[in-house]
Design a protein around this motif. Structure first.
Motif, PDB file in Angstrom:
ATOM      1  N   ILE A 191      70.668  32.625   7.753  1.00 25.68           N
ATOM      2  CA  ILE A 191      70.473  33.706   6.777  1.00 25.68           C
ATOM      3  C   ILE A 191      70.173  33.117   5.407  1.00 25.68           C
ATOM      4  N   SER A 192      70.939  32.115   5.012  1.00 23.58           N
ATOM      5  CA  SER A 192      70.739  31.485   3.705  1.00 23.58           C
ATOM      6  C   SER A 192      69.345  30.869   3.580  1.00 23.58           C
ATOM      7  N   GLN A 193      68.836  30.313   4.649  1.00 19.97           N
ATOM      8  CA  GLN A 193      67.492  29.715   4.634  1.00 19.97           C
ATOM      9  C   GLN A 193      66.424  30.790   4.371  1.00 19.97           C
ATOM     10  N   HIS A 194      66.552  31.939   5.048  1.00 21.54           N
ATOM     11  CA  HIS A 194      65.615  33.038   4.813  1.00 21.54           C
ATOM     12  C   HIS A 194      65.722  33.541   3.373  1.00 21.54           C
ATOM     13  N   LEU A 195      66.948  33.698   2.887  1.00 18.05           N
ATOM     14  CA  LEU A 195      67.153  34.161   1.516  1.00 18.05           C
ATOM     15  C   LEU A 195      66.567  33.179   0.512  1.00 18.05           C
ATOM     16  N   ARG A 196      66.740  31.893   0.765  1.00 12.45           N
ATOM     17  CA  ARG A 196      66.208  30.870  -0.146  1.00 12.45           C
ATOM     18  C   ARG A 196      64.695  30.983  -0.256  1.00 12.45           C
ATOM     19  N   LYS A 197      64.017  31.146   0.871  1.00 11.35           N
ATOM     20  CA  LYS A 197      62.561  31.259   0.847  1.00 11.35           C
ATOM     21  C   LYS A 197      62.117  32.472   0.031  1.00 11.35           C
ATOM     22  N   LEU A 198      62.782  33.600   0.223  1.00 14.24           N
ATOM     23  CA  LEU A 198      62.438  34.809  -0.530  1.00 14.24           C
ATOM     24  C   LEU A 198      62.765  34.649  -2.014  1.00 14.24           C
ATOM     25  N   LYS A 199      63.899  34.018  -2.304  1.00 15.52           N
ATOM     26  CA  LYS A 199      64.303  33.807  -3.703  1.00 15.52           C
ATOM     27  C   LYS A 199      63.371  32.816  -4.401  1.00 15.52           C
ATOM     28  N   ASP A 200      63.012  31.730  -3.701  1.00 20.68           N
ATOM     29  CA  ASP A 200      62.105  30.739  -4.293  1.00 20.68           C
ATOM     30  C   ASP A 200      60.753  31.349  -4.649  1.00 20.68           C
ATOM     31  N   ALA A 201      60.336  32.358  -3.904  1.00 18.02           N
ATOM     32  CA  ALA A 201      59.066  33.041  -4.187  1.00 18.02           C
ATOM     33  C   ALA A 201      59.224  34.090  -5.285  1.00 18.02           C
ATOM     34  N   GLY A 202      60.457  34.274  -5.760  1.00 20.35           N
ATOM     35  CA  GLY A 202      60.710  35.242  -6.826  1.00 20.35           C
ATOM     36  C   GLY A 202      60.868  36.667  -6.324  1.00 20.35           C
ATOM     37  N   LEU A 203      60.989  36.850  -5.009  1.00 20.63           N
ATOM     38  CA  LEU A 203      61.069  38.195  -4.448  1.00 20.63           C
ATOM     39  C   LEU A 203      62.475  38.779  -4.482  1.00 20.63           C
ATOM     40  N   LEU A 204      63.479  37.927  -4.658  1.00 21.64           N
ATOM     41  CA  LEU A 204      64.866  38.392  -4.684  1.00 21.64           C
ATOM     42  C   LEU A 204      65.555  38.011  -5.987  1.00 21.64           C
ATOM     43  N   ASN A 205      66.480  38.860  -6.377  1.00 19.81           N
ATOM     44  CA  ASN A 205      67.415  38.568  -7.465  1.00 19.81           C
ATOM     45  C   ASN A 205      68.761  38.276  -6.834  1.00 19.81           C
ATOM     46  N   GLU A 206      69.562  37.461  -7.501  1.00 22.51           N
ATOM     47  CA  GLU A 206      70.930  37.264  -7.039  1.00 22.51           C
ATOM     48  C   GLU A 206      71.878  37.539  -8.191  1.00 22.51           C
ATOM     49  N   THR A 207      72.996  38.165  -7.846  1.00 24.36           N
ATOM     50  CA  THR A 207      74.022  38.513  -8.811  1.00 24.36           C
ATOM     51  C   THR A 207      75.346  38.007  -8.279  1.00 24.36           C
ATOM     52  N   LYS A 208      76.089  37.290  -9.116  1.00 24.63           N
ATOM     53  CA  LYS A 208      77.381  36.753  -8.687  1.00 24.63           C
ATOM     54  C   LYS A 208      78.489  37.700  -9.126  1.00 24.63           C
ATOM     55  N   LYS A 209      79.379  37.988  -8.167  1.00 21.12           N
ATOM     56  CA  LYS A 209      80.585  38.780  -8.436  1.00 21.12           C
ATOM     57  C   LYS A 209      81.740  38.016  -7.806  1.00 21.12           C
ATOM     58  N   ALA A 210      82.580  37.444  -8.651  1.00 22.26           N
ATOM     59  CA  ALA A 210      83.678  36.578  -8.189  1.00 22.26           C
ATOM     60  C   ALA A 210      83.075  35.449  -7.355  1.00 22.26           C
ATOM     61  N   GLN A 211      83.544  35.267  -6.124  1.00 25.64           N
ATOM     62  CA  GLN A 211      83.000  34.180  -5.303  1.00 25.64           C
ATOM     63  C   GLN A 211      81.796  34.638  -4.477  1.00 25.64           C
ATOM     64  N   TRP A 212      81.415  35.892  -4.551  1.00 25.44           N
ATOM     65  CA  TRP A 212      80.331  36.433  -3.732  1.00 25.44           C
ATOM     66  C   TRP A 212      79.005  36.410  -4.493  1.00 25.44           C
ATOM     67  N   VAL A 213      77.930  36.232  -3.746  1.00 30.29           N
ATOM     68  CA  VAL A 213      76.577  36.315  -4.307  1.00 30.29           C
ATOM     69  C   VAL A 213      75.871  37.453  -3.588  1.00 30.29           C
ATOM     70  N   PHE A 214      75.392  38.420  -4.364  1.00 26.45           N
ATOM     71  CA  PHE A 214      74.694  39.582  -3.818  1.00 26.45           C
ATOM     72  C   PHE A 214      73.202  39.457  -4.109  1.00 26.45           C
TER      73      PHE A 214
END
Length: 114
Positions: free
Chosen positions: A51-74
């Motif tokens: 899952i993290s690998q898929h998310l990384r590819k989408l994030k690296d392309a600028g398609l996803l935002n990530e928001t940190k809440k405590a120890q979680w990343v959304f």
């Protein structure tokens, strides 16, 4: 108003990323709801590294935002991306993923990281 994209390489990159069933489904899900990796692991029944690998590819392309809440990343779709209108057009043809989330809730297997 749809923005005209003139760089064919950028369009091809988006189409290649969304040509993967898992990433396409992730984008459809994340377009309507922020999710943590833990939720996506349960949703897709895949390992956390996959899952993290898929998310990384989408994030690296600028398609996803990530928001940190405590120890979680959304994660959520970056609706400010210059090709979001293209992504919206593609996602319009993808079945709604909210029903699957409801099924997980009804089974008691949905993980909420809040």
């Amino acid at each position: 108003m749809n923005r005209v994209v003139t760089n064919i390489d950028d369009v091809a990159t988006i189409l290649k990323l969304l040509g993967d069933k898992t990433r396409l489904t992730m984008m459809a899900l994340l377009d309507n709801k922020n999710c943590c990796v833990c939720e996506l692991v349960e949703f897709f029944q895949m390992s956390q590294p996959a899952i993290s690998q898929h998310l990384r590819k989408l994030k690296d392309a600028g398609l996803l935002n990530e928001t940190k809440k405590a120890q979680w990343v959304f994660y959520s779709v970056n609706k400010e991306h210059e090709m979001y209108s293209l992504i919206q057009d593609i996602l319009a043809h993808v079945p709604d993923q909210q029903e699957k989330l409801k099924e997980l809730e009804e089974k008691g297997t949905r993980i909420l990281c809040e």
